[in-house]
Scaffold this motif. Structure first.
Motif, short mmCIF file in Angstrom:
data_model
loop_
_atom_site.label_atom_id
_atom_site.label_comp_id
_atom_site.label_asym_id
_atom_site.label_seq_id
_atom_site.Cartn_x
_atom_site.Cartn_y
_atom_site.Cartn_z
N UNK A 9 0.83 -1.21 0.00
CA UNK A 9 0.00 0.00 0.00
C UNK A 9 0.87 1.26 0.00
N UNK A 10 1.91 1.24 0.83
CA UNK A 10 2.78 2.42 0.92
C UNK A 10 3.55 2.63 -0.39
N UNK A 14 3.36 5.90 -2.70
CA UNK A 14 4.58 6.67 -2.97
C UNK A 14 4.70 7.01 -4.46
N UNK A 15 4.08 6.22 -5.31
CA UNK A 15 4.07 6.51 -6.75
C UNK A 15 2.83 7.32 -7.13
N UNK A 16 1.67 6.91 -6.60
CA UNK A 16 0.41 7.49 -7.07
C UNK A 16 0.23 8.93 -6.61
N UNK A 20 -0.44 12.10 -9.10
CA UNK A 20 -1.68 12.89 -9.10
C UNK A 20 -1.36 14.37 -8.88
N UNK A 21 -0.43 14.65 -7.94
CA UNK A 21 -0.07 16.05 -7.69
C UNK A 21 0.55 16.68 -8.94
N UNK A 22 1.40 15.92 -9.63
CA UNK A 22 2.03 16.43 -10.85
C UNK A 22 0.97 16.73 -11.91
#
Lengths: 290, 290
Positions: A9-10, A14-16, A20-22
């Motif tokens: 999950x972590x 750490x990727x998702x 999304x922010x980008x």
């Protein structure tokens, strides 16, 4: 929230989360492409749920519609005719709707349950893809003093941050306090204490976001408006969660798919946002904020 | 075309045709109210077809959506903010969509086939009501030299006259010539000779309409454009007819209801127009005519 290996999950988060922010920060076609992919995957999960009940939607046309909606909105927001997004959706949406019906004539026939097939095709594309278009409208407010990249990013992150905060608080509060069940037939793990904790956290984070982030980018959101927005996002998000749980429960599933390690499927991750994004855009518009 | 007493058919036509012409000529709220009533009745017929297959849509919300769409479009065309029709439909359509899902959570539950119920509710409102909105867009072209009542009336009557001419010619041609069946499983009475006669009549009336009516009100439609419009309306109308036949055939019915003496239901009367109205509006827009 699905159970699962904490490490996986972590690793996914750490990727998702940065991705999304980008996409939120870049906006435009980058955001539209992310939404198109999520739209097609979400529609596919709806079609899988329908398939477990003997309904055979027009899967490829449905995924095309779900992916096409955010791309059309991007074209109508940042393309040659800004402001044309809604008309593009209406005209080409109608053409797509007629294509779905025509495809049912040639590919389903009277024995292929065509009404349910067509209806689920249309519904899956709207739920999975069309509802996500409102993220683009938040990111790209109408031309004017607010049409600034920082403002649009702040407007889009507002419902995302509040929803994540509310979901986390609902999970933590429900686990810590327990008590009476909220909707035992639809979603057995949810409690009233969790729902209250989630709503409280959403409102609190909303007030904080307005005072810190909106103030910093020059968007004026009063205390009363922030309170209304937080309450609406908190309540509507829980309805969105229950609606998705209902569709899964009908199909006898716990997760909408096993696409995301430890997180279930796209529908599981976005369930609240399908409701929160349009309502936030509508309220911000009605309040004259964006 | 349903069988039935010729006198009752003529009596109905003697009332209905002048009423439609009057609403087309008046436009605005009068036309929107007629479309809202037809939308609600059409959606109800879709819901009746679904009911025969064990699907229980949210009937009142669906009829509300079908009637609301043309009224919203009228508000956005002739109300205080002309040009806002598409955005109104998108925002309030999304809110209505979320209401339908929320109603399913509280009123259907996992045992009530909620996915099919919600999907058919949305589909019925869009098919019965939303597709008719394009009649208002034809009647009220964008502000400019064409925004004249006579022009809008001529633009709206164009697809109506062509569709009626094509339907009549298809029926007469199929009866007179007979021959190979067009789609025996879906609509046993239709023949290829009828379809060809219908298409030929649609194109011929389209050329005539352009030369006489459009020329008279000052809308410039070239020979090639009129040909394309006639072919598109003729073809698309027959797809619309087959799509509605498919939904009835699935339910084992010959008419969508017995509402109209000798004519069947609203879906039976409007089947071709559901397809023809959006396609005409789209083509006239793409050709730069309206």
């Amino acid at each position: 929230v699905a159970e699962g290996n904490l490490a996986r999950r972590l690793a996914f988060a750490a990727v998702a989360i940065p991705a999304v922010l980008l996409a939120a920060w870049l906006g435009g076609w980058a955001l539209a492409l992310l939404l198109a992919a999520l739209g097609a995957l979400g529609a596919r999960e709806v079609f899988d749920l329908a398939g477990r009940q003997g309904i055979d939607p027009l899967r490829r046309l449905g995924m095309l519609g779900a992916a096409g909606a955010p791309l059309l909105v991007a074209l109508g927001l940042v393309g040659p005719r800004p402001g044309a997004w809604a008309e593009l959706l209406e005209y080409l949406g109608a053409l797509w709707f007629l294509l779905v019906l025509s495809a049912a004539v040639s590919r389903r026939g009277p024995q292929g349950r065509p009404l349910a097939a067509v209806a689920v095709t249309v519904f899956g594309a709207m739920y999975g893809g069309w509802l996500l278009c409102f993220a683009l409208l938040l990111r790209h407010p109408a031309p004017g003093p607010l049409a600034d990249g920082r403002v649009g990013t702040a407007l889009l992150l507002f419902p995302l941050v509040l929803t994540w905060a509310g979901d986390t608080a609902a999970y933590a509060g429900g686990t810590a306090i327990g008590g009476a069940k909220l909707a035992p037939v639809i979603s057995p793990a949810k409690t009233w204490s969790g729902a209250a904790a989630g709503l409280f956290a959403t409102v609190a984070v909303g007030l904080l976001y307005a005072a810190v982030v909106f103030a910093r980018v020059g968007v004026s959101v009063g205390l009363g408006e922030a309170l209304v927005l937080g309450l609406a996002i908190g309540l509507v998000g829980q309805f969105g969660d229950l609606a998705e749980s209902l569709l899964k429960r009908e199909a006898g599933l716990k997760d909408s798919s096993s696409l995301i390690p430890g997180h279930g499927g796209v529908l599981d991750r976005l369930d609240s946002l399908y409701f929160v994004l349009p309502v936030t855009a509508l309220l911000l518009g009605a309040m004259g904020i964006a």
